[in-house]
Design an enzyme around this catalytic site. Structure first.
Site, mmCIF file in Angstrom:
data_model
loop_
_atom_site.group_PDB
_atom_site.id
_atom_site.type_symbol
_atom_site.label_atom_id
_atom_site.label_comp_id
_atom_site.label_asym_id
_atom_site.label_seq_id
_atom_site.Cartn_x
_atom_site.Cartn_y
_atom_site.Cartn_z
ATOM 1 N N SER A 109 0.818 -1.202 0.000
ATOM 2 C CA SER A 109 0.000 0.000 0.000
ATOM 3 C C SER A 109 0.857 1.259 0.000
ATOM 4 C CB SER A 109 -0.908 0.006 1.239
ATOM 5 O OG SER A 109 -1.602 1.228 1.348
ATOM 6 N N TYR A 131 -3.465 5.233 -4.800
ATOM 7 C CA TYR A 131 -4.790 5.828 -4.954
ATOM 8 C C TYR A 131 -4.667 7.010 -5.906
ATOM 9 C CZ TYR A 131 -6.232 3.168 -0.825
ATOM 10 O OH TYR A 131 -6.517 2.162 0.052
ATOM 11 N N THR A 157 -6.133 1.378 -6.744
ATOM 12 C CA THR A 157 -7.317 1.019 -5.966
ATOM 13 C C THR A 157 -8.381 2.090 -6.118
ATOM 14 O OG1 THR A 157 -6.035 -0.219 -4.338
ATOM 15 C CG2 THR A 157 -8.202 0.552 -3.649
ATOM 16 N N LYS A 255 -8.024 -2.234 -9.225
ATOM 17 C CA LYS A 255 -8.666 -2.945 -8.120
ATOM 18 C C LYS A 255 -10.010 -2.318 -7.776
ATOM 19 C CE LYS A 255 -7.765 -4.430 -3.353
ATOM 20 N NZ LYS A 255 -8.896 -3.728 -2.716
ATOM 21 N N HIS A 279 -13.363 -3.872 -1.523
ATOM 22 C CA HIS A 279 -12.457 -3.346 -0.497
ATOM 23 C C HIS A 279 -12.714 -4.008 0.849
ATOM 24 C CE1 HIS A 279 -9.463 0.012 -0.195
ATOM 25 N NE2 HIS A 279 -9.603 -0.264 1.097
#
Length: 393
Positions: A109, A131, A157, A255, A279
């Site tokens: 992440s 992100y 994501t 994602k 998620h």
């Protein structure tokens, strides 16, 4: 691995994590938005599916290996990116080492507590997750840093919305571990001496900063600082996604897809793979479990791009059901965090071993010599189970 450390199921790892972690930390991992309908469905949907086993002519050996985003992995399970990991001092580095030891890849992440350079050093098969936040220049700088570090792929994501209130309450999470936070959490820490001792031995407190979002010469933003930047950034268009694919110019996963029309748009945008995901139940609540939406999405685009599933995996049999219904592999999140909390790197390895054993057992019972031999006929799907979202009849 000694028997007093080993756990035989992910459920046991979760129970050990619950007993070891301060209640606020454990509660943060449970997550799930609003009523938790999606969170529960992610888990329960797998129990609605059955198997159609054989009893003779079974294969003596089973092949579990596959590839995802160009990386060869020894089983169809990869580590899903999760944010700041205060469950263990070694955090994502321990997870990366465990994944490498078991021959699989890790998604890191951008909100992680460990730098991408350190994680890639621990596991070269690292996919960096981002992100859509900030301006394009800052996004490019993050991608370039990941590329320079040696990340093998990028994960964007998008299955995360602003709906995070929980009916059962959300734990208080400080912006940073300062004197006020330590005073507030002191009673919880005293109740969990083994967790606290681990941090004492490490020589530092849980770090709620996000080093992978640090700009040159600037301190790393806190988790909530990074979250605030994301909230203030307008959501991306499909053109933005295509631009990002072009900028990365390598293996790229989108994602959060659960609709057929979105899957087709992802193909048009040039992505390498999509993850069917909600998620972990942290997006728009009452969204169906990914396993319900998987067959329609895989049927629409599975011959053009890789399709993986993320959500609700707790057993090797869950993995086999997902692969039989169209996934190339699955991503796990909470499952490995329970292992990390329970026993650090060893605990994550344990979780992967549990899943590997379950996959192998299911393949044996189904009479399949390889995960690539699985078909929808291996799974009993009850009437009304599937959800076809975003497809015209």
């Amino acid at each position: 691995m000694s028997r007093n450390v080993w756990f035989e199921t992910v459920a046991i790892a979760q129970e050990r994590a619950r007993k070891r972690l301060p209640p606020s930390v454990y509660g943060a991992l449970l997550a799930g938005s609003e009523q938790g309908v999606s969170y529960a469905d992610n888990l329960n949907a797998f129990s609605e599916l059955g198997f159609a086993p054989h009893v003779a002519g079974l294969s003596a050996k089973r092949d579990l290996a596959t590839t995802v985003l160009g990386q060869e992995i020894s089983l169809p399970v990869i580590i899903s990116p999760t944010g700041v990991q205060a469950v263990h001092p070694d955090g994502e580095v321990a997870v990366a080492r465990a994944a490498a030891a078991r021959g699989t890849a890790i998604g890191l992440s951008s909100f992680a507590s460990k730098a991408v350079e350190d994680v890639v050093a621990a596991n070269p098969a690292t996919f960096f997750q981002v992100y859509w936040q900030g301006d394009r220049d800052s996004i490019v700088r993050r991608m370039e840093r990941a590329r320079s570090a040696g990340a093998k792929g990028l994960i964007l994501t998008l299955d995360w919305s602003f709906s995070h209130g929980r009916d059962w309450g959300s734990p208080w999470i400080p912006e940073r571990i300062d004197a006020r936070a330590m005073l507030r959490f002191a009673p919880e820490g005293v109740r969990r001496p083994r967790w606290l001792a681990g941090w004492v031995r490490s020589g530092h407190l849980p770090d709620l900063s996000t080093p992978n979002l640090a700009e040159a010469g600037q301190p790393a933003p806190t988790f909530f600082g990074a979250y605030g930047e994301w909230m203030q950034t307008p959501p991306p268009s499909w053109e933005d996604i295509a631009w990002m694919v072009e900028q990365w110019a390598g293996p790229f996963m989108l994602k959060g897809v659960c609709r057929v029309d979105d899957a087709r748009r992802a193909v048009d945008a040039g992505v390498t793979a999509i993850s069917v995901s909600n998620h972990g139940g942290n997006n728009l609540d009452t969204t169906p479990a990914p396993i319900r939406a998987l067959p329609a999405v895989a049927g629409a685009v599975g011959d053009q791009i890789e399709v993986v599933l993320d959500g609700g995996i707790r057993r090797g049999s869950d993995v086999v059901k997902a692969v039989a219904l169209g996934a190339r592999a699955v991503m796990i999140g909470r499952a490995y965090l329970w292992g990390l909390a329970a026993a650090g790197q060893t605990g994550v390895e344990n979780v992967l071993d549990v899943l590997r054993g379950g996959i192998d057992s299911a393949l044996l019972g189904l009479g399949r010599a390889s995960i690539h031999d699985l078909t929808p006929d291996d799974v009993v799907v009850p009437d009304g189970f599937l959800r076809t979202l975003g497809a015209k009849e």
